[in-house]
Scaffold this motif. Sequence first.
Motif: not given
Lengths: 226, 413
Positions: A80, B328, B20, A102, A114-115, B319, B23-24, A86-87, A111, B322-325, A83, B15-17, B10, A92, A100
Amino acid sequence: MNSIPVVELHDVSKIYPMPAGDVHALNHVNFSIQKGEFVAIMGPSGSGKSTLMNMIGCLDVPTSGEIKINGKSTSEMTDDELTLHRRETIGFIFQKFNLISLLTAYENVEYPLILKHGHKDDTTRTRDLLRMVGLTDGQMQHTPYELSGGQQQRVSIARALANDPTFLLCDEPTGNLDSKMSMQIMEILTDLHAQGRTVVMVTHDPKTAEYAERIVIIKDGEIVNE
Amino acid sequence: MSEEKKSIWQKIYSPMILSLAIRNLKLNKFRTILSMIGIVIGVFAICGMGMISAGFTEEMNSMISDTADTLTISPVGEKVIDGTTTTGFSAKDLRDIESAVKSVTKEYEFIPMYSSTKYIYIGKETTMASVSGMDANDLEKIATLIQGTLPRGSTNVVVGETFAEDNDLRIGSRMIMLNSGGQEVTSRVVGILEDTGVMTLGFSTSSAVVGSIEWYTGLVGDNHGLYDMVIVKAYDPTELTPIDDAIEKKMNGKEDKDSDDTVFILNSYEIMEIFDEIMSMSSIFTTIISGISLLVAAVAITNVMLMSVKERTREVGILRSIGTYRSQILQMFLYEAGLIGLIGAVAGTLLALTAAPIMLMAMIGSLDAMLSLSVLAYVPIGILIGLIVCLISGLYPAWKAANLNPVEAMSTD
């Protein structure tokens, strides 16, 4: 007063265990990158530059040695924490853009925000970043498949800048682009460097490397020339 | 560098996840719909069968519960009186039975009655009915008058609600029966009894014509003073079984029932318990059968989700880079499974809500049970089961996606 290097590698090695024998991707690598530098890491295919990029990008951890990002060692970090690094520390930019599919161009840039903040971007930051890299308002609503390679890479740069990272980490940023597009992308990166951004770029193309102020050459997992 | 403090909500809801995930699912509409159909069928089966079973039990219970506090005692052995072989309870039998009842409880009603079946002529129509004779005050203890008065005298009768409706009888209507001498006897309807339903254990008002003992003996004869039946009503239904045992012991010389018995006892409380047991066994059986279809749907969802993870390995790598846990990513795939489950379960439950009343109407001819709590409980139960099954099905694929190595995932084409 000496500032803390953005990236420091101390005796970093990476070994991949393989059935046919261990592969030494990096061998006791030492080097650092100072704030505001534009560094190109060059080397032929299989030289270890991608492995090096993954280490600097907190996508992988070394087998031995220590990597410090902004003075903090990544060796002891949890998944974590890596991560989060990286965020918020690294922006990158990939050869294949890695947007992405989608999401629209706007949403791709929004994105990371929001993260970080847990809600949609209620400022003009996303739009400003996309305008800065040359996207029109109409193009912002397009999905990656509806954009050209150059436009996708511009979106990728805008996304990398979204969380105001300490440095940009570019992996062959012009590798999938024609020469005209490549030049435009490199000019954007040069402008960002001129504005004080630290840029670390992995490339095998000498022409692209010429934009950097410092070139690090890696061969067989070792730095052979700086 | 700092992580903004997030509430539990939260952490669960992003909402973002969610966007996604939606959409998938939209991107793979056909596959999503096929997965949902599995859940729709599974939830429809569980929910529908459950609703029908609960509705049926509810309806049956409401039909028999009114008389679940009675023992109906009938004579088995034959008696020879004045050279005639007959059956029935003599005055001594009644005293013996009542003394057995008294040995268990003081809170009871003891109702001896005459009973037989007769052809009845109403206008030009002929029908068959169960005719009974008993004291008017006793009738009041085991049946409810919804219209008119209790039958007294030699010509007045009360009839069951269904019987009255079927034969267009109302207060003041007349009907003709033949007495034992073959002469026509006219009876006048003075009251209507509330229906005790077809499942009544013991005295049933559904197709009953009830009059006084004077009326009955005038019509059928007094059978040498022998009563055809005794109803014992206990105010505490749990006393019925001990009373049953006491009567068996007194009249049959033992508690167990066999072919040498002189009385046959119908214990409505025991029958209701047996019925409840049968219904709950049947409910478990149908739930297991329905559960199998849900299990098949669950396996299909796991398969679909695993395919989805495989197809989106590169996206997961991006994902993550770029920092998605990991949590998530897990959340994203669980949202997908949850959405399939939620939509499928709601659709399955709605289908069950449509089919169950049709089935209940066909089986028991009433929709009253549909509004009972035990039936409506299947609405949230069905939705929850569908949702939980899908979330469990999606857990392994989601875990697999969350634990992908970002570098390896990104290098996947």
